[in-house]
Write a protein that holds these residues in place. Structure first.
Motif, short mmCIF file in Angstrom:
data_model
loop_
_atom_site.label_atom_id
_atom_site.label_comp_id
_atom_site.label_asym_id
_atom_site.label_seq_id
_atom_site.Cartn_x
_atom_site.Cartn_y
_atom_site.Cartn_z
N MET A 295 -10.10 57.12 15.04
CA MET A 295 -10.62 58.10 14.08
C MET A 295 -10.83 57.46 12.71
O MET A 295 -11.83 57.69 12.05
CB MET A 295 -9.62 59.25 13.93
N ILE B 190 -14.34 57.45 10.87
CA ILE B 190 -14.50 58.25 9.66
C ILE B 190 -14.95 57.39 8.49
O ILE B 190 -15.90 57.72 7.78
CB ILE B 190 -13.19 58.99 9.32
N PHE C 25 -7.83 51.70 9.75
CA PHE C 25 -6.47 51.94 10.23
C PHE C 25 -5.42 51.73 9.14
O PHE C 25 -4.27 52.09 9.30
CB PHE C 25 -6.14 51.15 11.50
N ILE C 26 -5.82 51.13 8.00
CA ILE C 26 -4.84 50.96 6.93
C ILE C 26 -4.74 52.23 6.09
O ILE C 26 -3.67 52.59 5.62
CB ILE C 26 -5.20 49.73 6.07
N SER D 203 -4.30 55.92 4.73
CA SER D 203 -3.43 57.00 5.18
C SER D 203 -4.29 58.24 5.45
O SER D 203 -5.40 58.35 4.95
CB SER D 203 -2.40 57.31 4.09
N PRO D 204 -3.78 59.18 6.26
CA PRO D 204 -4.55 60.39 6.56
C PRO D 204 -4.99 61.13 5.29
O PRO D 204 -6.12 61.63 5.22
CB PRO D 204 -3.57 61.24 7.36
N LYS E 254 -11.44 54.35 11.84
CA LYS E 254 -12.62 53.49 11.79
C LYS E 254 -13.89 54.31 11.75
O LYS E 254 -14.79 54.07 10.94
CB LYS E 254 -12.65 52.56 13.00
N GLY F 66 -6.31 52.14 25.21
CA GLY F 66 -5.48 51.13 24.57
C GLY F 66 -5.53 51.18 23.06
O GLY F 66 -4.82 50.45 22.39
N MET F 67 -6.40 52.04 22.51
CA MET F 67 -6.48 52.14 21.06
C MET F 67 -5.97 53.52 20.66
O MET F 67 -6.32 54.52 21.28
CB MET F 67 -7.94 51.96 20.64
N SER F 68 -5.13 53.56 19.64
CA SER F 68 -4.57 54.85 19.25
C SER F 68 -5.65 55.72 18.63
O SER F 68 -6.65 55.23 18.11
CB SER F 68 -3.44 54.65 18.26
N VAL F 69 -5.43 57.04 18.70
CA VAL F 69 -6.39 57.97 18.11
C VAL F 69 -6.52 57.71 16.61
O VAL F 69 -7.59 57.80 16.03
CB VAL F 69 -5.95 59.43 18.37
N GLU F 70 -5.39 57.37 15.96
CA GLU F 70 -5.42 57.09 14.53
C GLU F 70 -6.40 55.99 14.21
O GLU F 70 -7.22 56.10 13.29
CB GLU F 70 -4.03 56.65 14.02
N GLU F 71 -6.30 54.90 14.96
CA GLU F 71 -7.16 53.74 14.67
C GLU F 71 -8.62 54.10 14.90
O GLU F 71 -9.50 53.82 14.07
CB GLU F 71 -6.74 52.57 15.57
#
Lengths: 136, 288
Positions: free
Chosen positions: B113, B117, B41-42, B44-45, B115, B106-111
């Motif tokens: 995905m 990936i 999650f840290i 960047s895309p 993890k 409760g977990m964002s898609v960003e977080e």
């Protein structure tokens, strides 16, 4: 030589299962790229934005318990988030309870509880503030 | 057996089973490391995209120079690499879900995905190595018997400098990647005196030289008869440079160079380099 080439082509032949795995894998990869590409396109670097919600949730053993939900709506992960809940009575600070969270990633929420040692009397107010957090 | 028109399904199932076992064998340490979850999650895309592309290139290189069907065409190498990534993603998702590191609410898609990936990239390299290595006994000897003529042409491509470098890179990432995300590298590097760092660099070089000159791992190709000083220095240099480059990339990905002085970043590379240079030299012999 021709025979060898033919043999190689045969070896390259894949069965249905392998093609299925390949297409599924490709679909997964492409959707990941689409998603990440979209994110890159829309990504605006912004600091963490931490929102705190809280409400009393007493239990038998901890009658003065408060439930705390912390959300990060900013564009970056916040590390070592320190949330303080302050109990005020008659305009005076009576007690402070702290909740420490390791990480609150962007877009995600984390939950916890805090306990006060005394029951908030009638007319008392509880307010929350995010004391500090750091860049990971 | 393999010369039948289409590969039988049972055969490919076996291959997937080997791949899954290998993938987990090599990547479990990372799946159980919290710094790697955080990296999910840290990062960047853009960093995630770069990671996926780099891993795909590594897979291509590994499958080309060391994969089980090394006589396969490029098309087949591309297809196999995509398959391995797909398996890696599915495995990573499953294991993280089992371990409770991701949840669907409760977990964002960003977080989620991120993890999946980050972990999946380690798993898919493991899948690739597992497919090639765990099946080497049955597949390898058979193929050598039936396709001897291909073997000759193959020797050339395998001992070339590019092939060597690609295998060294895979070995370095595989061995070094396991400790790169941990805080310990940072701690050692920050607390080291210059003399410690120098010692680490010397030990890395010695280890590489020893491994490449004297080790004869089971099942590896016999070495060429002539071992000259030139070839030793040449091989050691290649593997150490590749190891340092791999260390730098992995450390950068885990954000270890942010706001660091040049000396600290350099010391981290050398610290991790001890492991990745062993991976580059030994791994190169083992995983090929």
């Amino acid at each position: 030589m021709e025979n060898l080439k033919e043999k190689e082509e045969v070896k390259d032949k894949k069965n249905l299962l392998e093609w299925a795995v390949f297409w599924l894998g490709l679909a997964l990869l492409l959707s990941i790229f689409t998603y990440l590409g979209y994110q890159v396109y829309n990504h605006k670097p912004s600091p963490p934005e931490i929102l705190v919600e809280y409400w009393p949730e007493p239990s038998e053993a901890q009658p003065n318990r408060y439930r705390v939900v912390v959300r990060n709506t900013g564009g970056e992960t916040a590390e070592s988030v320190l949330v303080e809940l302050v109990l005020e009575q008659g305009g005076e600070e009576v007690e402070k309870a702290e909740l420490q969270l390791n990480f609150v990633p962007q877009g995600s929420k984390r939950e916890g509880w805090v306990n006060f040692s005394q029951k908030p009397a009638a007319g008392a107010t509880v307010s929350a503030r995010v004391a500090s957090y750091q860049k990971p | 057996m393999k010369d039948s028109l289409n590969r039988p399904v049972s055969e490919s199932l076996k291959e997937y089973a080997r791949g899954i076992a290998g993938g987990l064998l090599f990547s479990f340490p990372l799946l159980y490391t919290m710094e790697v979850w955080w990296a999910g999650f840290i990062a960047s895309p853009a960093q995630l995209i770069l990671l996926v592309i780099t891993t795909y290139l590594l897979l291509l290189g590994y499958n080309r120079y060391a994969g089980m069907r090394e006589d396969a065409s490029w098309r087949s190498v591309f297809v196999d690499s995509v398959e391995e990534m797909g398996i890696g993603l599915a495995l990573s998702f499953g294991v993280l879900l089992m371990l409770g590191r991701i949840s669907l609410s409760g977990m964002s898609v960003e977080e989620l995905m991120g993890k999946v990936i980050v972990e999946a990239m380690a798993v898919s390299i493991g899948v690739s190595v597992g497919t090639a290595q765990l099946g080497a006994d049955s597949g390898g000897s058979e193929e050598e018997g039936s396709a001897g003529e291909v073997g000759g042409q193959d020797e050339g491509s395998r001992t070339g400098s590019l092939g060597t470098a690609v295998l060294a890179l895979c070995g370095a990432i595989l061995v070094g990647g396991n400790v790169a995300p941990t805080e310990e590298i940072l701690m050692i590097a920050v607390e080291a005196d210059p003399v410690h760092v120098l010692l680490m660099a010397v030990v890395s070089l010695l280890l590489s030289t020893v491994v490449m000159t004297f080790s004869d791992f089971k099942g590896t190709n016999p070495k060429p008869d002539k071992v000259t000083a030139y070839s030793i220095i040449h091989d050691t240099c290649i593997s150490y440079i590749v190891a340092l480059a791999a260390s730098a990339f992995v450390l950068w990905f885990f954000g270890r160079f942010e706001n660091m002085s040049f000396w600290n970043a350099f010391a981290q590379c050398i610290t991790l380099g001890v492991l990745s240079s062993l991976g580059a030299s030994a791994g190169r012999l083992l995983i090929k």
